[in-house]
Design a protein around this motif. Sequence first.
Motif, PDB file in Angstrom:
ATOM      1  N   LEU A  75       0.840  -1.213   0.000  1.00  0.00           N
ATOM      2  CA  LEU A  75       0.000   0.000   0.000  1.00  0.00           C
ATOM      3  C   LEU A  75       0.869   1.254   0.000  1.00  0.00           C
ATOM      4  N   LEU A  76       1.991   1.188   0.721  1.00  0.00           N
ATOM      5  CA  LEU A  76       2.902   2.341   0.739  1.00  0.00           C
ATOM      6  C   LEU A  76       3.519   2.550  -0.642  1.00  0.00           C
ATOM      7  N   PHE A  77       3.892   1.459  -1.317  1.00  0.00           N
ATOM      8  CA  PHE A  77       4.413   1.556  -2.686  1.00  0.00           C
ATOM      9  C   PHE A  77       3.373   2.181  -3.603  1.00  0.00           C
ATOM     10  N   MET A  78       2.112   1.788  -3.418  1.00  0.00           N
ATOM     11  CA  MET A  78       1.034   2.316  -4.259  1.00  0.00           C
ATOM     12  C   MET A  78       0.886   3.824  -4.066  1.00  0.00           C
ATOM     13  N   LEU A  79       0.992   4.257  -2.809  1.00  0.00           N
ATOM     14  CA  LEU A  79       0.887   5.699  -2.529  1.00  0.00           C
ATOM     15  C   LEU A  79       2.033   6.457  -3.195  1.00  0.00           C
ATOM     16  N   ILE A  80       3.228   5.871  -3.169  1.00  0.00           N
ATOM     17  CA  ILE A  80       4.385   6.524  -3.784  1.00  0.00           C
ATOM     18  C   ILE A  80       4.183   6.649  -5.292  1.00  0.00           C
ATOM     19  N   ARG A  81       3.698   5.554  -5.913  1.00  0.00           N
ATOM     20  CA  ARG A  81       3.472   5.600  -7.362  1.00  0.00           C
ATOM     21  C   ARG A  81       2.396   6.625  -7.724  1.00  0.00           C
ATOM     22  N   ASN A  82       1.304   6.652  -6.965  1.00  0.00           N
ATOM     23  CA  ASN A  82       0.203   7.581  -7.263  1.00  0.00           C
ATOM     24  C   ASN A  82       0.613   9.034  -7.057  1.00  0.00           C
ATOM     25  N   ALA A  83       1.540   9.254  -6.125  1.00  0.00           N
ATOM     26  CA  ALA A  83       2.012  10.615  -5.878  1.00  0.00           C
ATOM     27  C   ALA A  83       3.006  11.082  -6.925  1.00  0.00           C
ATOM     28  N   GLY A  84       3.487  10.117  -7.725  1.00  0.00           N
ATOM     29  CA  GLY A  84       4.424  10.470  -8.791  1.00  0.00           C
ATOM     30  C   GLY A  84       5.810  10.797  -8.299  1.00  0.00           C
ATOM     31  N   TRP A  85       6.153  10.299  -7.087  1.00  0.00           N
ATOM     32  CA  TRP A  85       7.483  10.579  -6.525  1.00  0.00           C
ATOM     33  C   TRP A  85       8.128   9.289  -6.089  1.00  0.00           C
ATOM     34  N   PRO A  86       9.410   9.151  -6.292  1.00  0.00           N
ATOM     35  CA  PRO A  86      10.306  10.040  -7.033  1.00  0.00           C
ATOM     36  C   PRO A  86      10.263   9.710  -8.521  1.00  0.00           C
ATOM     37  N   VAL A  87      10.587  10.670  -9.341  1.00  0.00           N
ATOM     38  CA  VAL A  87      10.482  10.488 -10.787  1.00  0.00           C
ATOM     39  C   VAL A  87      11.680   9.722 -11.348  1.00  0.00           C
ATOM     40  N   ASN A  88      12.788   9.777 -10.674  1.00  0.00           N
ATOM     41  CA  ASN A  88      14.000   9.108 -11.146  1.00  0.00           C
ATOM     42  C   ASN A  88      13.910   7.612 -10.826  1.00  0.00           C
ATOM     43  N   GLU A  89      14.187   6.727 -11.816  1.00  0.00           N
ATOM     44  CA  GLU A  89      14.047   5.287 -11.642  1.00  0.00           C
ATOM     45  C   GLU A  89      15.007   4.752 -10.576  1.00  0.00           C
ATOM     46  N   LEU A  90      16.224   5.260 -10.571  1.00  0.00           N
ATOM     47  CA  LEU A  90      17.192   4.811  -9.576  1.00  0.00           C
ATOM     48  C   LEU A  90      16.743   5.177  -8.171  1.00  0.00           C
ATOM     49  N   THR A  91      16.257   6.402  -8.028  1.00  0.00           N
ATOM     50  CA  THR A  91      15.778   6.835  -6.711  1.00  0.00           C
ATOM     51  C   THR A  91      14.586   6.002  -6.263  1.00  0.00           C
ATOM     52  N   LEU A  92      13.677   5.693  -7.217  1.00  0.00           N
ATOM     53  CA  LEU A  92      12.517   4.864  -6.896  1.00  0.00           C
ATOM     54  C   LEU A  92      12.962   3.458  -6.450  1.00  0.00           C
ATOM     55  N   TYR A  93      13.937   2.920  -7.165  1.00  0.00           N
ATOM     56  CA  TYR A  93      14.442   1.575  -6.850  1.00  0.00           C
ATOM     57  C   TYR A  93      15.060   1.544  -5.449  1.00  0.00           C
ATOM     58  N   LEU A  94      15.894   2.557  -5.157  1.00  0.00           N
ATOM     59  CA  LEU A  94      16.546   2.598  -3.848  1.00  0.00           C
ATOM     60  C   LEU A  94      15.550   2.873  -2.730  1.00  0.00           C
ATOM     61  N   THR A  95      14.522   3.676  -3.029  1.00  0.00           N
ATOM     62  CA  THR A  95      13.487   3.966  -2.031  1.00  0.00           C
ATOM     63  C   THR A  95      12.743   2.689  -1.648  1.00  0.00           C
ATOM     64  N   LYS A  96      12.377   1.883  -2.652  1.00  0.00           N
ATOM     65  CA  LYS A  96      11.706   0.610  -2.366  1.00  0.00           C
ATOM     66  C   LYS A  96      12.615  -0.318  -1.562  1.00  0.00           C
ATOM     67  N   GLY A  97      13.885  -0.313  -1.928  1.00  0.00           N
ATOM     68  CA  GLY A  97      14.827  -1.159  -1.188  1.00  0.00           C
ATOM     69  C   GLY A  97      14.935  -0.742   0.266  1.00  0.00           C
ATOM     70  N   LEU A  98      14.963   0.566   0.510  1.00  0.00           N
ATOM     71  CA  LEU A  98      15.056   1.075   1.880  1.00  0.00           C
ATOM     72  C   LEU A  98      13.800   0.724   2.682  1.00  0.00           C
ATOM     73  N   ILE A  99      12.628   0.933   2.051  1.00  0.00           N
ATOM     74  CA  ILE A  99      11.366   0.622   2.742  1.00  0.00           C
ATOM     75  C   ILE A  99      11.271  -0.872   3.051  1.00  0.00           C
ATOM     76  N   THR A 100      11.694  -1.705   2.097  1.00  0.00           N
ATOM     77  CA  THR A 100      11.662  -3.155   2.309  1.00  0.00           C
ATOM     78  C   THR A 100      12.581  -3.551   3.458  1.00  0.00           C
ATOM     79  N   SER A 101      13.764  -2.968   3.505  1.00  0.00           N
ATOM     80  CA  SER A 101      14.718  -3.294   4.564  1.00  0.00           C
ATOM     81  C   SER A 101      14.188  -2.875   5.929  1.00  0.00           C
ATOM     82  N   ILE A 102      13.569  -1.698   5.989  1.00  0.00           N
ATOM     83  CA  ILE A 102      12.969  -1.246   7.252  1.00  0.00           C
ATOM     84  C   ILE A 102      11.806  -2.165   7.627  1.00  0.00           C
TER      85      ILE A 102
END
Length: 431
Positions: A75-102
């Motif tokens: 659900l958190l990933f869905m909110l991030i996608r719907n908000a359109g942030w972050p636009v950079n693919e690398l940043t999006l990838y690392l953000t998901k990795g950070l959230i998953t690790s937490i």
Amino acid sequence: MKQIPKIGLRIIKSAVAVFLCYLFNYFRGENGIVFYSQLSVLWCIQSYISTTKQNAYQRIVGTFIGAGFGLVVLLLFMLIRNAGWPVNELTLYLTKGLITSIGIIFVLYATVILNKKNASYFSCVVFLSIVVIHGADNNPFIFTLNRVIDTMVGIFIGVAVNLFHLPRKQHKEILFISGLDDTLLDSHYHLNDYCKVELNRMIEEGLNFTLSTMRPPASIIEPMADIKLNLPVIAMNGGVLYDTQQKRYLEKIEIDRTDATKIAELLDKNGILYFANVVVDDTLLIYYNRSAELDFDEIQSGFLNDLRKSPYRNYINRPLPAEENVVYFMLFYNSDSIEKINNLLLQEKIPDNFKVLTYPSNDYQGYSYIKIFNQYASKENMIELLKRRIKPEKVVTFGTIPGKYDYVVKEGDTNEVVHKMKKLFESYTMA
């Protein structure tokens, strides 16, 4: 040449359960992911029913913890996608990795808080399979629900297949007694995996099983450590009845202190080294008199050093106290010396009043043992004492000596006892 093991029942059950997962998923319209069901099936197919139930429970708990946190992260990933942030693919990838690790931190901590630490691994597997593999799904609720269903299906199939058996009658009224050396144990004093699994399974289901052996309890506990013996064992050639669970000597047939002192004095007088096995408050003490004039040779020293490594033996280098009863005396010498000692014992009429056993050592070539027991110390007498405790309707014995046991086992065929015991304990019926 090493013998190739047969395909066991657990392997066959695993294959059947994997196929049933395919079949069940077909009737679901192939809406599930059969892989997840099969993982649960293989985890639940175990050698013992108690382990199957325990693993099934761990899998269920782990599934709900991992699925719950996985849904939150989706659900958190869905909110991030719907908000359109972050636009950079690398940043999006690392953000998901950070959230998953937490998220992993929360999953593991939840198992600690709920006191379900045994389910931590499965919780993480479920969480990561949801978050990593299906992080981009548009409907996280549907996938999470299907993931839980897939796991529950696998658990149900695994437990059902493992519990299934043909109708049978188990003869819990029979007491089964087996020898140990050349009967259950191989030439290296090991119990093979097949015997371990089948013995533990039958004992878990109510088999009355014990051992009768010349070995002392210490030599039984070590090779049989993986067997959950539910009855006391007959040890020291019928000298004692020993509870391996409570580490207690329940019965003893001893040489009384007066006779024990006379035997010790005879051996001391003739410069013969002996080991007097004495039980004091459920502790085995082994007295031996290693004085300057009674030096060990190299083989005898190695023999003693090997035995002293056991935590269940307590060797005391001093003469036998006059106030102690003795379960048995043991002498260990080269075969020539053993013959001379036997002649001395015959001359002193020791065999007329006590039971004297002489046999060669399997571990030390050219050396032999003499053991002196109370004349009434026997496996047969100790079986009678055991029968008074558990009151079986029938006793079945296994051993290698023809005419002495109900079932004679060929030396070296370590599976034969368990095969025959299964047939006698479990009689299959279609009634």
